[in-house]
Scaffold this motif. Structure first.
Motif, PDB file in Angstrom:
ATOM      1  N   PRO A   1       0.817  -1.217   0.000  1.00 12.71           N
ATOM      2  CA  PRO A   1       0.000   0.000   0.000  1.00 12.71           C
ATOM      3  C   PRO A   1       0.853   1.270   0.000  1.00 12.71           C
ATOM      4  CG  PRO A   1       0.047  -0.958   2.187  1.00 12.71           C
ATOM      5  CD  PRO A   1       0.807  -1.889   1.293  1.00 12.71           C
ATOM      6  N   ASP A   2       0.457   2.219  -0.827  1.00 13.08           N
ATOM      7  CA  ASP A   2       1.067   3.539  -0.874  1.00 13.08           C
ATOM      8  C   ASP A   2      -0.039   4.571  -0.882  1.00 13.08           C
ATOM      9  OD1 ASP A   2       4.024   3.496  -1.069  1.00 13.08           O
ATOM     10  OD2 ASP A   2       3.651   2.240  -2.829  1.00 13.08           O
ATOM     11  N   ILE A   3       0.287   5.784  -0.475  1.00 18.74           N
ATOM     12  CA  ILE A   3      -0.682   6.872  -0.512  1.00 18.74           C
ATOM     13  C   ILE A   3      -0.466   7.669  -1.788  1.00 18.74           C
ATOM     14  CG2 ILE A   3      -1.476   8.989   0.599  1.00 18.74           C
ATOM     15  CD1 ILE A   3      -0.651   7.736   3.268  1.00 18.74           C
ATOM     16  N   VAL A   4      -1.575   7.866  -2.512  1.00 20.47           N
ATOM     17  CA  VAL A   4      -1.547   8.611  -3.766  1.00 20.47           C
ATOM     18  C   VAL A   4      -2.377   9.881  -3.591  1.00 20.47           C
ATOM     19  CG1 VAL A   4      -2.229   8.569  -6.199  1.00 20.47           C
ATOM     20  CG2 VAL A   4      -1.269   6.519  -5.149  1.00 20.47           C
ATOM     21  N   LEU A   5      -1.875  10.980  -4.121  1.00 13.98           N
ATOM     22  CA  LEU A   5      -2.589  12.250  -4.154  1.00 13.98           C
ATOM     23  C   LEU A   5      -2.932  12.529  -5.612  1.00 13.98           C
ATOM     24  CD1 LEU A   5      -3.416  15.049  -2.817  1.00 13.98           C
ATOM     25  CD2 LEU A   5      -1.199  15.815  -3.660  1.00 13.98           C
ATOM     26  N   TYR A   6      -4.214  12.725  -5.885  1.00 12.61           N
ATOM     27  CA  TYR A   6      -4.661  13.046  -7.237  1.00 12.61           C
ATOM     28  C   TYR A   6      -5.198  14.469  -7.258  1.00 12.61           C
ATOM     29  CZ  TYR A   6      -7.255  12.921 -11.609  1.00 12.61           C
ATOM     30  OH  TYR A   6      -7.741  13.195 -12.875  1.00 12.61           O
ATOM     31  N   ASP A   7      -4.781  15.253  -8.249  1.00 14.38           N
ATOM     32  CA  ASP A   7      -5.232  16.630  -8.429  1.00 14.38           C
ATOM     33  C   ASP A   7      -6.183  16.657  -9.625  1.00 14.38           C
ATOM     34  OD1 ASP A   7      -5.559  19.349  -9.016  1.00 14.38           O
ATOM     35  OD2 ASP A   7      -3.466  19.842  -8.600  1.00 14.38           O
ATOM     36  N   ARG A   8      -7.457  16.979  -9.383  1.00 13.14           N
ATOM     37  CA  ARG A   8      -8.447  16.980 -10.460  1.00 13.14           C
ATOM     38  C   ARG A   8      -8.238  18.113 -11.452  1.00 13.14           C
ATOM     39  NH1 ARG A   8     -13.593  17.841  -8.128  1.00 13.14           N
ATOM     40  NH2 ARG A   8     -14.382  17.796 -10.238  1.00 13.14           N
ATOM     41  N   ILE A   9      -7.558  19.189 -11.070  1.00 11.85           N
ATOM     42  CA  ILE A   9      -7.313  20.300 -11.992  1.00 11.85           C
ATOM     43  C   ILE A   9      -6.217  19.927 -12.990  1.00 11.85           C
ATOM     44  CG2 ILE A   9      -6.603  22.724 -12.190  1.00 11.85           C
ATOM     45  CD1 ILE A   9      -9.372  22.349 -10.884  1.00 11.85           C
ATOM     46  N   THR A  10      -5.101  19.432 -12.481  1.00 10.80           N
ATOM     47  CA  THR A  10      -3.988  19.070 -13.369  1.00 10.80           C
ATOM     48  C   THR A  10      -4.116  17.653 -13.927  1.00 10.80           C
ATOM     49  OG1 THR A  10      -2.613  18.230 -11.559  1.00 10.80           O
ATOM     50  CG2 THR A  10      -2.422  20.587 -12.105  1.00 10.80           C
ATOM     51  N   LYS A  11      -5.045  16.864 -13.357  1.00 11.41           N
ATOM     52  CA  LYS A  11      -5.270  15.463 -13.744  1.00 11.41           C
ATOM     53  C   LYS A  11      -3.996  14.626 -13.593  1.00 11.41           C
ATOM     54  CE  LYS A  11      -9.094  16.533 -16.820  1.00 11.41           C
ATOM     55  NZ  LYS A  11      -9.998  16.613 -15.729  1.00 11.41           N
ATOM     56  N   ARG A  12      -3.264  14.904 -12.514  1.00 10.38           N
ATOM     57  CA  ARG A  12      -2.024  14.185 -12.256  1.00 10.38           C
ATOM     58  C   ARG A  12      -2.078  13.514 -10.895  1.00 10.38           C
ATOM     59  NH1 ARG A  12       3.020  17.655 -13.517  1.00 10.38           N
ATOM     60  NH2 ARG A  12       3.806  15.765 -14.443  1.00 10.38           N
ATOM     61  N   SER A  13      -1.452  12.349 -10.825  1.00 11.22           N
ATOM     62  CA  SER A  13      -1.320  11.620  -9.570  1.00 11.22           C
ATOM     63  C   SER A  13       0.109  11.724  -9.080  1.00 11.22           C
ATOM     64  CB  SER A  13      -1.671  10.139  -9.768  1.00 11.22           C
ATOM     65  OG  SER A  13      -3.029   9.993 -10.043  1.00 11.22           O
ATOM     66  N   GLU A  14       0.250  11.771  -7.767  1.00  7.67           N
ATOM     67  CA  GLU A  14       1.570  11.828  -7.153  1.00  7.67           C
ATOM     68  C   GLU A  14       1.633  10.773  -6.055  1.00  7.67           C
ATOM     69  OE1 GLU A  14       3.933  14.872  -4.143  1.00  7.67           O
ATOM     70  OE2 GLU A  14       2.272  15.624  -5.356  1.00  7.67           O
ATOM     71  N   LEU A  15       2.657   9.949  -6.079  1.00  8.31           N
ATOM     72  CA  LEU A  15       2.865   8.947  -5.048  1.00  8.31           C
ATOM     73  C   LEU A  15       3.489   9.650  -3.851  1.00  8.31           C
ATOM     74  CD1 LEU A  15       2.458   5.929  -4.606  1.00  8.31           C
ATOM     75  CD2 LEU A  15       4.771   5.580  -5.452  1.00  8.31           C
ATOM     76  N   VAL A  16       2.714   9.857  -2.804  1.00  3.63           N
ATOM     77  CA  VAL A  16       3.148  10.636  -1.644  1.00  3.63           C
ATOM     78  C   VAL A  16       4.130   9.852  -0.786  1.00  3.63           C
ATOM     79  CG1 VAL A  16       2.328  11.785   0.445  1.00  3.63           C
ATOM     80  CG2 VAL A  16       0.997  11.936  -1.645  1.00  3.63           C
ATOM     81  N   THR A  17       3.969   8.560  -0.695  1.00  6.44           N
ATOM     82  CA  THR A  17       4.815   7.747   0.182  1.00  6.44           C
ATOM     83  C   THR A  17       5.861   6.954  -0.597  1.00  6.44           C
ATOM     84  OG1 THR A  17       3.108   6.035   0.158  1.00  6.44           O
ATOM     85  CG2 THR A  17       3.112   7.563   2.027  1.00  6.44           C
TER      86      THR A  17
END
Length: 187
Positions: free
Chosen positions: A112-128
């Motif tokens: 498991p990893d935490i993902v942050l998704y930004d609906r404006i830029t439509k990009r995901s970032e792996l936070v952990t």
């Protein structure tokens, strides 16, 4: 042995009676369709945006656990590109104030990893990314700056707070002025 032609009217008649009984008891059969909120699939782990407009939840409608985003005001689904991947199991969504930011657990190959998704830029970032401990139950602050989650880094479940920093675009309602939090501190 009764023929199939004889049984068919009995089955249809019994179904009609059952539907009539349900309707007379005030219980209507649940309608399942592409735009309905509930389905015959597992829909679980709901999260509501701070403004009450958006609902995110986990569903297995497409064959694997994915995050679905539903607009409660318009009663329709929003399918942001890049939010779900077919090779990832998603769970535990959390929404910022206007659902600009979505954090969730994504398990790829069982980790498991935490993902942050930004609906404006439509990009995901792996936070952990590079994080060595197990994580679970992420929550994002209404403005999107802070992410809290549980971690097993010390051999027990503890809480960690991740500050995304002062330079991120905050999730604030349009036209709302951003106050300097340092301004109101007592001297």
């Amino acid at each position: 042995m009764p023929s199939v032609h004889f049984l068919r009217p009995i089955v249809w008649g019994a179904a009609g009676i059952l539907i009539g009984l349900l309707a007379s008891c005030g219980i209507a059969p649940r309608q399942v369709g592409p735009a309905t909120l509930n389905s015959r699939y597992n829909d679980e782990q709901p999260a509501l945006s701070g403004d009450g407009r958006w609902l995110a939840f986990v569903s297995n409608r497409n064959g694997s656990n994915q995050i679905l985003l539903y607009n409660l005001q318009e009663e329709r689904y929003d399918n942001p590109s890049g939010l779900n991947r077919s090779d990832v199991i998603a769970e535990s969504p959390s929404l910022s104030r206007t659902a600009r930011y979505i954090v969730y657990i994504a398990s790829l190959q069982g980790r498991p990893d935490i993902v942050l998704y930004d609906r404006i830029t439509k990009r995901s970032e792996l936070v952990t990314q590079g994080y060595r401990s197990w994580v679970r139950n992420p929550q994002i602050s209404p403005d999107g700056r802070y992410i809290v989650f549980e971690t097993s880094r010390r051999g027990q479940w503890d809480i960690e707070v991740l500050d995304r920093g002062p330079l991120i675009e905050l999730d604030i309602p349009d036209g709302t002025p951003v106050e300097n939090p340092q301004k109101n501190l007592p001297t």
